[in-house]
Design a protein around this motif. Sequence first.
Motif, mmCIF file in Angstrom:
data_model
loop_
_atom_site.group_PDB
_atom_site.id
_atom_site.type_symbol
_atom_site.label_atom_id
_atom_site.label_comp_id
_atom_site.label_asym_id
_atom_site.label_seq_id
_atom_site.Cartn_x
_atom_site.Cartn_y
_atom_site.Cartn_z
ATOM 1 N N LEU A 284 -21.550 49.834 28.308
ATOM 2 C CA LEU A 284 -20.685 49.402 27.215
ATOM 3 C C LEU A 284 -19.473 50.324 27.077
ATOM 4 C CD1 LEU A 284 -23.326 48.409 24.514
ATOM 5 C CD2 LEU A 284 -21.540 46.922 25.427
ATOM 6 N N ARG A 285 -19.720 51.628 27.156
ATOM 7 C CA ARG A 285 -18.609 52.579 27.019
ATOM 8 C C ARG A 285 -17.681 52.527 28.217
ATOM 9 N NH1 ARG A 285 -21.699 57.880 24.361
ATOM 10 N NH2 ARG A 285 -22.435 56.785 22.486
ATOM 11 N N GLY B 19 -15.363 49.809 27.877
ATOM 12 C CA GLY B 19 -14.289 50.171 26.961
ATOM 13 C C GLY B 19 -13.206 50.984 27.640
ATOM 14 N N LEU C 112 -11.217 48.672 29.729
ATOM 15 C CA LEU C 112 -10.342 47.895 28.855
ATOM 16 C C LEU C 112 -9.077 48.681 28.547
ATOM 17 C CD1 LEU C 112 -9.623 45.605 26.895
ATOM 18 C CD2 LEU C 112 -11.165 46.667 25.211
ATOM 19 N N ALA D 73 -14.068 45.228 33.656
ATOM 20 C CA ALA D 73 -14.820 45.338 32.403
ATOM 21 C C ALA D 73 -15.738 44.137 32.212
ATOM 22 C CB ALA D 73 -13.852 45.454 31.225
ATOM 23 N N LEU E 108 -19.835 43.845 31.966
ATOM 24 C CA LEU E 108 -20.480 43.267 30.784
ATOM 25 C C LEU E 108 -21.349 42.064 31.135
ATOM 26 C CD1 LEU E 108 -17.461 43.532 28.338
ATOM 27 C CD2 LEU E 108 -19.588 44.854 28.220
ATOM 28 N N ALA F 151 -23.545 43.770 20.845
ATOM 29 C CA ALA F 151 -22.515 44.719 21.265
ATOM 30 C C ALA F 151 -21.813 44.242 22.528
ATOM 31 C CB ALA F 151 -23.133 46.097 21.490
ATOM 32 N N ASP G 101 -19.476 41.350 21.584
ATOM 33 C CA ASP G 101 -18.327 41.899 20.856
ATOM 34 C C ASP G 101 -17.328 42.519 21.832
ATOM 35 O OD1 ASP G 101 -16.678 42.871 18.799
ATOM 36 O OD2 ASP G 101 -17.794 44.757 18.707
ATOM 37 N N ARG G 102 -17.830 43.327 22.780
ATOM 38 C CA ARG G 102 -16.936 43.965 23.746
ATOM 39 C C ARG G 102 -16.293 42.920 24.655
ATOM 40 N NH1 ARG G 102 -16.643 49.227 24.972
ATOM 41 N NH2 ARG G 102 -16.781 49.307 22.702
ATOM 42 N N LYS G 103 -17.041 41.871 25.012
ATOM 43 C CA LYS G 103 -16.437 40.785 25.789
ATOM 44 C C LYS G 103 -15.278 40.158 25.032
ATOM 45 C CE LYS G 103 -20.308 39.108 28.622
ATOM 46 N NZ LYS G 103 -21.243 37.973 28.863
ATOM 47 N N ASP H 26 -13.332 41.577 22.886
ATOM 48 C CA ASP H 26 -12.185 42.483 22.940
ATOM 49 C C ASP H 26 -11.426 42.337 24.259
ATOM 50 O OD1 ASP H 26 -13.079 43.392 20.489
ATOM 51 O OD2 ASP H 26 -13.998 45.221 21.293
ATOM 52 N N TYR I 147 -17.019 36.371 19.994
ATOM 53 C CA TYR I 147 -17.219 36.989 18.674
ATOM 54 C C TYR I 147 -18.258 36.224 17.853
ATOM 55 C CZ TYR I 147 -13.142 40.019 19.405
ATOM 56 O OH TYR I 147 -12.269 40.973 19.878
#
Length: 227
Positions: free
Chosen positions: A130-131, A134, A137, A145, A149, A160, A163-165, A167, A182
Amino acid sequence: MAYDLEEQEQIATFKAFWSRFGNLITWVLIATLGSYAAYNYWNTHKRNQSVEASALYDELQAALTANDNAKAQRISADMQKKYDGTSYAQMAALGAAKTAFEANDLKAAKTQLQWVVDHGNDEYKAIAKLRLAGVLLDEKSYDGALKLLNESFPPQYSAAVADRKGDVLVAQNKLAEARQAYVAALAAMPANNPGRQLVTVKLEAIGGTAPADANATKDAKAAAAAA
C-alpha cells in the motif's frame, strides 16, 4: 571369567544381534542426539537474534525520532543483512521507508518497501504494498501503482486498497472508475470507521455520492467485489 552355557548362549545371541543391527542403532542414536542438539542450538540462536535485533531496532527508533534518514537507512540495511528472519527487520524497513519518504528520498523509500514486499509476512507485506503504491503515485508511475494494488491482499485491507486505487485513478483522470473504487472502499469499511469521512469527501469531490441506504450499500458491495 568363566561363563556357564546359558550365559554363553546369551552373549552369542547379543553378539549376533549387534553384528547385524549395531551400526543401524548407532546411526539412529547419533541422528537423534544430533537433531536434539540442533533443535536446542536453533532455539538459542533465534532467541539471541531476537534480542540483538531488538537492540538495533531501538537504535533505529531513535534515528527516526531525530529524523536522521541516513542513519535509519544504515541500521535497516544492517538488520536486513543479519536478522532478516525477524519481525524487527520488517518493522525497521517500514520505519526507514517512512523517514526516507519524508526526506524526499524516494529511491530509498522504494527499496525499503520492496524488501518488505519480498521478505515480509502477509501483514507487513500488505502494508508495504500500500505504501509503495503511494510512492509510485507520487512519482506519477500510475500503471505500476495499479499493478501493485491488483495483487492479492488479506481481506482486512480491501478498503484501504480500494481507496488507494481511487487516488491513482483520479490522478489518471479516470473519474468514473475512481468513483467506483471509492464506493467500494466505503462498502468495505465498518460504519464507525473514521476513514469513511475522508473517502466520502474524495468521492463527492469528483461528483460521486456516498451510499446512504440499504440498497445503495448492496450496490456498493457489488462494486467492491468488482474492484
